[in-house]
Design a protein around this motif. Sequence first.
Motif, PDB file in Angstrom:
ATOM      1  N   PRO A 145       0.810  -1.227   0.000  1.00  0.00           N
ATOM      2  CA  PRO A 145       0.000   0.000   0.000  1.00  0.00           C
ATOM      3  C   PRO A 145       0.841   1.274   0.000  1.00  0.00           C
ATOM      4  O   PRO A 145       0.399   2.290  -0.521  1.00  0.00           O
ATOM      5  CB  PRO A 145      -0.855  -0.120   1.256  1.00  0.00           C
ATOM      6  N   LEU A 194      -0.716   1.952  -4.030  1.00  0.00           N
ATOM      7  CA  LEU A 194      -1.992   1.728  -3.358  1.00  0.00           C
ATOM      8  C   LEU A 194      -3.033   1.134  -4.302  1.00  0.00           C
ATOM      9  O   LEU A 194      -3.804   0.259  -3.908  1.00  0.00           O
ATOM     10  CB  LEU A 194      -2.521   3.026  -2.731  1.00  0.00           C
ATOM     11  N   ALA A 213      -4.932  -2.302  -3.633  1.00  0.00           N
ATOM     12  CA  ALA A 213      -6.397  -2.345  -3.515  1.00  0.00           C
ATOM     13  C   ALA A 213      -6.995  -3.346  -4.501  1.00  0.00           C
ATOM     14  O   ALA A 213      -7.928  -4.077  -4.151  1.00  0.00           O
ATOM     15  CB  ALA A 213      -6.985  -0.953  -3.720  1.00  0.00           C
ATOM     16  N   ARG A 254     -12.339  -6.060   7.617  1.00  0.00           N
ATOM     17  CA  ARG A 254     -12.264  -5.305   6.367  1.00  0.00           C
ATOM     18  C   ARG A 254     -12.813  -6.145   5.223  1.00  0.00           C
ATOM     19  O   ARG A 254     -13.808  -6.819   5.373  1.00  0.00           O
ATOM     20  CB  ARG A 254     -10.854  -4.808   6.102  1.00  0.00           C
ATOM     21  N   ASP A 286     -14.015  -2.158   1.987  1.00  0.00           N
ATOM     22  CA  ASP A 286     -12.840  -1.354   2.337  1.00  0.00           C
ATOM     23  C   ASP A 286     -11.869  -1.249   1.154  1.00  0.00           C
ATOM     24  O   ASP A 286     -11.324  -0.178   0.881  1.00  0.00           O
ATOM     25  CB  ASP A 286     -12.101  -1.968   3.531  1.00  0.00           C
ATOM     26  N   ALA A 287     -11.640  -2.384   0.488  1.00  0.00           N
ATOM     27  CA  ALA A 287     -10.712  -2.383  -0.645  1.00  0.00           C
ATOM     28  C   ALA A 287     -11.228  -1.504  -1.778  1.00  0.00           C
ATOM     29  O   ALA A 287     -10.454  -0.804  -2.442  1.00  0.00           O
ATOM     30  CB  ALA A 287     -10.482  -3.814  -1.130  1.00  0.00           C
ATOM     31  N   ALA A 327     -10.592   2.052  -0.837  1.00  0.00           N
ATOM     32  CA  ALA A 327      -9.160   2.339  -1.002  1.00  0.00           C
ATOM     33  C   ALA A 327      -8.813   2.549  -2.467  1.00  0.00           C
ATOM     34  O   ALA A 327      -8.045   3.461  -2.813  1.00  0.00           O
ATOM     35  CB  ALA A 327      -8.325   1.203  -0.420  1.00  0.00           C
ATOM     36  N   HIS A 339      -9.927   5.945  -3.604  1.00  0.00           N
ATOM     37  CA  HIS A 339      -8.983   6.961  -3.125  1.00  0.00           C
ATOM     38  C   HIS A 339      -7.713   6.961  -3.982  1.00  0.00           C
ATOM     39  O   HIS A 339      -7.212   8.023  -4.360  1.00  0.00           O
ATOM     40  CB  HIS A 339      -8.641   6.708  -1.654  1.00  0.00           C
ATOM     41  N   ALA A 340      -7.214   5.774  -4.313  1.00  0.00           N
ATOM     42  CA  ALA A 340      -5.961   5.660  -5.060  1.00  0.00           C
ATOM     43  C   ALA A 340      -6.076   6.189  -6.479  1.00  0.00           C
ATOM     44  O   ALA A 340      -5.145   6.816  -6.980  1.00  0.00           O
ATOM     45  CB  ALA A 340      -5.494   4.205  -5.080  1.00  0.00           C
ATOM     46  N   GLU A 348      -7.882   7.613   6.653  1.00  0.00           N
ATOM     47  CA  GLU A 348      -8.547   6.436   6.102  1.00  0.00           C
ATOM     48  C   GLU A 348      -9.910   6.228   6.780  1.00  0.00           C
ATOM     49  O   GLU A 348     -10.909   5.969   6.112  1.00  0.00           O
ATOM     50  CB  GLU A 348      -7.658   5.216   6.314  1.00  0.00           C
ATOM     51  N   ARG A 399     -12.414   8.633   5.427  1.00  0.00           N
ATOM     52  CA  ARG A 399     -12.869   8.231   4.082  1.00  0.00           C
ATOM     53  C   ARG A 399     -13.934   7.138   4.187  1.00  0.00           C
ATOM     54  O   ARG A 399     -14.926   7.162   3.473  1.00  0.00           O
ATOM     55  CB  ARG A 399     -11.695   7.721   3.232  1.00  0.00           C
TER      56      ARG A 399
END
Length: 180
Positions: free
Chosen positions: A55, A59, A63, A88, A92-93, A96, A99-100, A145, A148
């Motif tokens: 990550p 990231l 993810a 998670r 969650d992934a 993420a 976000h990435a 995190e 988010r």
Amino acid sequence: MRDGTGNRHVILSGCSGGGKSTLLAELRRRGFATVEEPGRRIVAEEMRGEGRALPWVDLAAFARRAIDLAHRDRDAVAQAPGWVFFDRGLVDATIALEHAIGKPASCSLSGTARFHRQVFLVPPWPEIYRQDGERQQDLAAGVEEYNRLCDALPRLGYAPVILPRTDVETRADIVLGCLR
């Protein structure tokens, strides 16, 4: 009472280092099926190899691997009776990955049966937060995190339930009480 879909798959999420894995272990001790966090498994594997999907390196690659592993995890427990608790996982992934890459990635959830509508979040807990070889982000990054997740979960149709900073037995009782 279970949610309207009857879904028995329940997500434990929240701030890194906030006590999710400890809560998962307590629920397992009480006889429930559990699924370990994909991220820690990926980090351990990547650290034994080339480390391209860590990550803190890439990231988005991390993810995407977490999404793939979370789908496999879900398939593996599809027939498990009773509540199944995930540390998670898929939602969650997906957050993420969004976000990435800077754009919605909820397509990662398309075609996937929903999880229980309540997602149990552990808030930031500075007194117990620890970095280690697999958790290299500092608490500030963990709080970002967490924020988010709090913002994205309702948009994805989930109802966050923030657990208090208390002993693990009480947390487990709260989770199970909400699911009755």
